[in-house]
Design an enzyme around this catalytic site. Sequence first.
Site, PDB file in Angstrom:
ATOM      1  N   ARG A  53      10.296 -15.355   1.732  1.00  0.00           N
ATOM      2  CA  ARG A  53       9.385 -14.353   2.320  1.00  0.00           C
ATOM      3  C   ARG A  53       8.370 -15.054   3.218  1.00  0.00           C
ATOM      4  O   ARG A  53       8.093 -14.620   4.338  1.00  0.00           O
ATOM      5  CB  ARG A  53       8.633 -13.604   1.218  1.00  0.00           C
ATOM      6  CG  ARG A  53       9.524 -12.789   0.320  1.00  0.00           C
ATOM      7  CD  ARG A  53       8.667 -12.016  -0.659  1.00  0.00           C
ATOM      8  NE  ARG A  53       9.447 -11.557  -1.808  1.00  0.00           N
ATOM      9  CZ  ARG A  53       8.921 -10.983  -2.870  1.00  0.00           C
ATOM     10  NH1 ARG A  53       7.615 -10.790  -2.947  1.00  0.00           N
ATOM     11  NH2 ARG A  53       9.680 -10.588  -3.862  1.00  0.00           N
ATOM     12  N   PRO A 167       3.401   3.403  14.939  1.00  0.00           N
ATOM     13  CA  PRO A 167       2.197   3.098  15.702  1.00  0.00           C
ATOM     14  C   PRO A 167       1.597   4.406  16.209  1.00  0.00           C
ATOM     15  O   PRO A 167       2.274   5.430  16.254  1.00  0.00           O
ATOM     16  CB  PRO A 167       2.712   2.270  16.879  1.00  0.00           C
ATOM     17  CG  PRO A 167       4.173   2.084  16.689  1.00  0.00           C
ATOM     18  CD  PRO A 167       4.633   2.979  15.589  1.00  0.00           C
ATOM     19  N   GLY A 198       4.253  11.196  17.794  1.00  0.00           N
ATOM     20  CA  GLY A 198       2.932  11.706  17.425  1.00  0.00           C
ATOM     21  C   GLY A 198       2.918  12.238  16.008  1.00  0.00           C
ATOM     22  O   GLY A 198       3.714  11.813  15.159  1.00  0.00           O
ATOM     23  N   GLU A 239      -7.660   4.405   5.380  1.00  0.00           N
ATOM     24  CA  GLU A 239      -8.722   3.763   6.167  1.00  0.00           C
ATOM     25  C   GLU A 239      -9.170   4.791   7.192  1.00  0.00           C
ATOM     26  O   GLU A 239      -8.502   5.008   8.209  1.00  0.00           O
ATOM     27  CB  GLU A 239      -8.173   2.516   6.867  1.00  0.00           C
ATOM     28  CG  GLU A 239      -7.711   1.403   5.935  1.00  0.00           C
ATOM     29  CD  GLU A 239      -8.864   0.679   5.259  1.00  0.00           C
ATOM     30  OE1 GLU A 239     -10.039   1.024   5.516  1.00  0.00           O
ATOM     31  OE2 GLU A 239      -8.602  -0.222   4.451  1.00  0.00           O
ATOM     32  N   CYS A 273     -13.941   1.273  14.536  1.00  0.00           N
ATOM     33  CA  CYS A 273     -14.273   2.120  13.382  1.00  0.00           C
ATOM     34  C   CYS A 273     -15.574   1.678  12.720  1.00  0.00           C
ATOM     35  O   CYS A 273     -16.296   2.496  12.169  1.00  0.00           O
ATOM     36  CB  CYS A 273     -13.126   2.120  12.386  1.00  0.00           C
ATOM     37  SG  CYS A 273     -12.524   0.473  12.024  1.00  0.00           S
TER      38      CYS A 273
END
Length: 493
Positions: A53, A167, A198, A239, A273
Amino acid sequence: MSTATEDALIVRNPATGQVIESIPVTPPEELPSILARAREAQAAWAGRPWRERRDLLRRWRSILSRDAEPLADAIRDEAGKPRVEALGEVLTTLEAIRWTIRHGARALGDQWIGPGHQRWLMVKGATLRWRPVGVVGMIGTWNYPLYLNAPPIAQALAAGNAVVWKPSELAAGLGERIRLSLEEAGIPPELVATVQGGPEVGKALIGGSIDKGMFTGGIENGRRVLTDLASRGIPALAELSGFDPAIVLPDAPLESTLKALTWSGFVGAGQTCISLKRIYVVGDPAPWVEGLAEQARGLRIGDPSGDVDLGPLISASARDRFHAMIRAGVEAGARVVAGGEPLDGPGWFYRPTVLTADTAACESKLAGVFGPMLLVRGVPDVDSALSAANAGIYGLAASVWGRDLRQARRVADCLQAGMVSINDAVSPSAHAGAPFGGVKGSGYGRTKGVLGIREFAVAQTIQERSIAGFRPATFPYAPLMSRAIAAAIRWFH
Ligand code: NAD
């Protein structure tokens, strides 16, 4: 940024409106088969040793680092950031992935929990293990298109999961670049699948067969996603939006603090943010209001392909929404000291804005605003500053500014936020191992660091006894057992 047709996302430069490229939308009906393939890939991946990994993540990091300059150019062109900020984003992304490569094994390592006092109750010790969650569905945002997506993908992979991620439709080109880098690193497209589109594609992902959801974005959409997941008993990491306060104490040095507050408010054109939005000055706010307005007026705003401090907002609709909130704040009592209006096109620019107010009345109208705005308000004492800072539903980051660190720490202790800093804001989030996330309406769960990687793992407790060993509890209950338990209660408690 991108605009959408039914089957393509048209990526545009928000500083010029020029089309950069067109990215095909993933048909939502394909999500079930993408998720099924991810589940198969995850079953095999979960059995791979840590070394394998880690090596895969190393290859990915080296590709991202080789492509640092073109990635920064792409962030500049698509997210509208000054190149220096875009390069900073690439650097913090690489640092965060390196943290996972270096510390992931320890963060996910088995932990022995000795029997301690329980040995007298004939209960054995335990091993805590971190197992993969399974298939993680990630919904991304556009403002830090690399930093907010690549590190959690790395952490989820390190913990043995498959990821299907979307994304933001406003950063589809960057999403495609990340997909290509994963492919080049040899990460199977079933193990980390990129889907584009979207909210419709987002809904199909969240509504599909996933074991955990991760959502980064606005509070309203976040709550929709969380509601859907909760109704199916699927855990989530959220978040969400912030409305970050700064408390300026009377001993904060004016000149240097003004500079720092200005940067922390306007970095990313305020579309960060954790950028500052509210400044509560303990004492006379006048020099701070004037000083911040002067700093804001001096900022260079324009196309980030030139030498500028601030780029555009991400889209025409984001700018309209931002301007409408500024107007609503002004109607509710805020006064414009600098900016307060859009700039003529091309591009979706907005003047860096400083507002001031005598009361909190405008704050509910400005809550969650996403753009270049600082609201400055004077308060009589520290307690009033704290109750203003802690009011409302947001709790992402908060900061305290002052020379006396002991006093600043006392104030910091009373702030309701997931991340608190003293004499700093925004840049502490670059720490590769410090967990990132909010409290209250700003979300829950953490990215980065030990807590971040464990978001993508489930704790499993393992306890064992030899097959022929003594078992304290068996049927039928012996009369002695009640007496023994009663004695234990008396003895130990
Ligand atoms: P947004 O909520 O409009 O979109 C975020 C993502 O959710 C996009 O990918 C979108 O396609 C998707 N989406 C929207 N509705 C959905 C639905 N019903 N189901 C599934 N997916 C859906 O937010 P945005 O404009 O991308 O981001 C701006 C907001 O994000 C700001 O409020 C900012 O404060 C917040 N943000 C928070 C953090 C953080 O870490 N806390 C980081 C960056 C941005």
